[in-house]
Design a protein around this motif. Structure first.
Motif, PDB file in Angstrom:
ATOM      1  N   ARG A  10      44.397  35.127  30.639  1.00 48.76           N
ATOM      2  CA  ARG A  10      43.081  36.000  30.471  1.00 48.76           C
ATOM      3  C   ARG A  10      42.881  37.040  31.610  1.00 48.76           C
ATOM      4  N   GLY A  11      42.723  38.235  31.259  1.00 52.07           N
ATOM      5  CA  GLY A  11      42.488  39.206  32.319  1.00 52.07           C
ATOM      6  C   GLY A  11      41.399  38.765  33.140  1.00 52.07           C
ATOM      7  N   ASP A  12      40.405  38.119  32.786  1.00 53.03           N
ATOM      8  CA  ASP A  12      39.376  37.847  33.487  1.00 53.03           C
ATOM      9  C   ASP A  12      39.642  36.826  34.435  1.00 53.03           C
ATOM     10  N   ASP A  13      40.609  35.720  34.202  1.00 51.87           N
ATOM     11  CA  ASP A  13      41.232  35.110  35.212  1.00 51.87           C
ATOM     12  C   ASP A  13      41.990  35.452  36.374  1.00 51.87           C
ATOM     13  N   PHE A  14      42.909  36.441  35.847  1.00 56.62           N
ATOM     14  CA  PHE A  14      43.548  37.220  36.923  1.00 56.62           C
ATOM     15  C   PHE A  14      42.920  38.141  37.781  1.00 56.62           C
ATOM     16  N   ARG A  15      41.477  38.770  37.385  1.00 55.72           N
ATOM     17  CA  ARG A  15      40.756  39.446  38.202  1.00 55.72           C
ATOM     18  C   ARG A  15      40.098  38.647  39.003  1.00 55.72           C
ATOM     19  N   ARG A  16      39.655  37.423  38.696  1.00 53.06           N
ATOM     20  CA  ARG A  16      38.980  36.526  39.543  1.00 53.06           C
ATOM     21  C   ARG A  16      39.915  36.057  40.757  1.00 53.06           C
ATOM     22  N   VAL A  17      40.981  35.658  40.220  1.00 53.68           N
ATOM     23  CA  VAL A  17      41.988  35.106  41.194  1.00 53.68           C
ATOM     24  C   VAL A  17      42.136  36.330  42.372  1.00 53.68           C
ATOM     25  N   VAL A  18      42.501  37.421  42.036  1.00 58.87           N
ATOM     26  CA  VAL A  18      42.937  38.416  42.851  1.00 58.87           C
ATOM     27  C   VAL A  18      41.763  38.750  43.782  1.00 58.87           C
ATOM     28  N   ARG A  19      40.601  39.074  43.172  1.00 61.38           N
ATOM     29  CA  ARG A  19      39.399  39.378  43.871  1.00 61.38           C
ATOM     30  C   ARG A  19      38.967  38.351  44.724  1.00 61.38           C
ATOM     31  N   THR A  20      38.780  36.931  44.352  1.00 62.43           N
ATOM     32  CA  THR A  20      37.983  36.186  45.205  1.00 62.43           C
ATOM     33  C   THR A  20      38.940  35.140  45.964  1.00 62.43           C
ATOM     34  N   GLY A  21      40.231  35.048  45.431  1.00 65.60           N
ATOM     35  CA  GLY A  21      41.194  34.186  46.132  1.00 65.60           C
ATOM     36  C   GLY A  21      41.651  34.472  47.540  1.00 65.60           C
ATOM     37  N   ARG A  22      42.335  33.521  48.225  1.00 67.33           N
ATOM     38  CA  ARG A  22      42.793  33.687  49.624  1.00 67.33           C
ATOM     39  C   ARG A  22      44.252  34.458  49.235  1.00 67.33           C
ATOM     40  N   ARG A  23      44.816  35.055  50.079  1.00 67.53           N
ATOM     41  CA  ARG A  23      46.152  35.832  50.177  1.00 67.53           C
ATOM     42  C   ARG A  23      46.903  35.430  51.115  1.00 67.53           C
ATOM     43  N   ALA A  24      48.206  35.567  50.860  1.00 70.67           N
ATOM     44  CA  ALA A  24      49.294  35.283  51.811  1.00 70.67           C
ATOM     45  C   ALA A  24      50.422  36.113  51.094  1.00 70.67           C
ATOM     46  N   GLY A  25      51.534  36.599  51.935  1.00 67.17           N
ATOM     47  CA  GLY A  25      52.230  37.269  51.490  1.00 67.17           C
ATOM     48  C   GLY A  25      53.718  37.334  52.423  1.00 67.17           C
ATOM     49  N   CYS A  26      54.790  37.886  51.708  1.00 66.45           N
ATOM     50  CA  CYS A  26      55.954  37.937  52.418  1.00 66.45           C
ATOM     51  C   CYS A  26      56.525  39.295  51.801  1.00 66.45           C
ATOM     52  N   GLU A  27      57.681  39.471  52.011  1.00 66.79           N
ATOM     53  CA  GLU A  27      58.451  41.071  51.681  1.00 66.79           C
ATOM     54  C   GLU A  27      58.467  41.232  50.209  1.00 66.79           C
ATOM     55  N   PHE A  28      58.349  40.042  49.695  1.00 64.25           N
ATOM     56  CA  PHE A  28      58.839  40.151  48.205  1.00 64.25           C
ATOM     57  C   PHE A  28      57.551  39.972  47.028  1.00 64.25           C
ATOM     58  N   ALA A  29      56.482  39.434  47.814  1.00 66.63           N
ATOM     59  CA  ALA A  29      55.318  39.191  46.533  1.00 66.63           C
ATOM     60  C   ALA A  29      54.097  38.777  47.590  1.00 66.63           C
ATOM     61  N   VAL A  30      52.819  38.828  46.888  1.00 65.67           N
ATOM     62  CA  VAL A  30      51.753  38.534  47.642  1.00 65.67           C
ATOM     63  C   VAL A  30      51.010  37.577  46.655  1.00 65.67           C
ATOM     64  N   VAL A  31      50.804  36.346  47.191  1.00 70.06           N
ATOM     65  CA  VAL A  31      50.223  34.976  46.562  1.00 70.06           C
ATOM     66  C   VAL A  31      48.869  35.077  46.581  1.00 70.06           C
ATOM     67  N   HIS A  32      47.961  34.988  45.560  1.00 66.15           N
ATOM     68  CA  HIS A  32      46.533  34.990  45.630  1.00 66.15           C
ATOM     69  C   HIS A  32      46.176  33.637  45.284  1.00 66.15           C
ATOM     70  N   ARG A  33      45.426  32.697  45.852  1.00 69.06           N
ATOM     71  CA  ARG A  33      45.038  31.415  45.410  1.00 69.06           C
ATOM     72  C   ARG A  33      43.666  31.437  45.525  1.00 69.06           C
ATOM     73  N   ALA A  34      43.062  30.964  44.258  1.00 71.17           N
ATOM     74  CA  ALA A  34      41.756  30.582  44.129  1.00 71.17           C
ATOM     75  C   ALA A  34      41.392  29.224  43.807  1.00 71.17           C
ATOM     76  N   GLN A  35      39.961  28.821  43.682  1.00 74.28           N
ATOM     77  CA  GLN A  35      39.608  27.482  43.099  1.00 74.28           C
ATOM     78  C   GLN A  35      39.980  27.266  41.769  1.00 74.28           C
ATOM     79  N   PRO A  36      40.618  26.092  41.357  1.00 77.27           N
ATOM     80  CA  PRO A  36      41.071  25.980  40.058  1.00 77.27           C
ATOM     81  C   PRO A  36      39.737  26.062  39.048  1.00 77.27           C
ATOM     82  N   GLU A  37      40.019  26.564  37.625  1.00 72.65           N
ATOM     83  CA  GLU A  37      39.191  26.371  36.725  1.00 72.65           C
ATOM     84  C   GLU A  37      39.540  25.231  35.764  1.00 72.65           C
ATOM     85  N   ALA A  38      40.919  24.573  36.008  1.00 73.59           N
ATOM     86  CA  ALA A  38      41.225  23.638  34.994  1.00 73.59           C
ATOM     87  C   ALA A  38      41.744  22.416  35.966  1.00 73.59           C
TER      88      ALA A  38
END
Length: 107
Positions: A10-38
């Motif tokens: 769901r788009g709402d879940d993508f937006r929630r994770v990207v906006r409220t999650g913690r972020r870590a990155g490398c040269e290939f990707a950015v990983v957004h991590r948020a509290q689970p809903e499942a």
């Protein structure tokens, strides 16, 4: 492909994770991590046109999915969105694994 219980669709879940999650990155990707809903870890992938044409983007998504599937047992329960950066389109699977897996299993 990941099991349905392990996918963010769901788009709402993508937006929630990207906006409220913690972020870590490398040269290939950015990983957004948020509290689970499942109860299980869920993953979503964002691969923009800047990464490459449709063939390259789909290859990157398949490789990211394979990485996640292989490491699923070591990843703590969270909602995670992986946003691929343009260098991911030119990287092979081993290079992606070396850059992204440490970000996924980070505690």
């Amino acid at each position: 492909m990941l099991a349905k219980a392990n996918r963010i669709v769901r788009g709402d879940d993508f937006r929630r994770v990207v906006r409220t999650g913690r972020r870590a990155g490398c040269e290939f990707a950015v990983v957004h991590r948020a509290q689970p809903e499942a109860a299980a870890a869920r993953f979503g992938f964002i691969v923009s046109k800047r990464v490459g044409n449709a063939v390259v983007r789909n290859r990157v998504k398949r490789r990211l999915s394979a990485l996640v599937r292989a490491e699923l047992g070591d990843i703590e329960t969270a909602d995670i969105v992986i946003r691929a950066l343009p260098p991911a389109g030119e990287a092979d699977l081993a290079t992606l694994r070396a850059g992204i897996v440490p970000l996924l299993v980070r505690r």
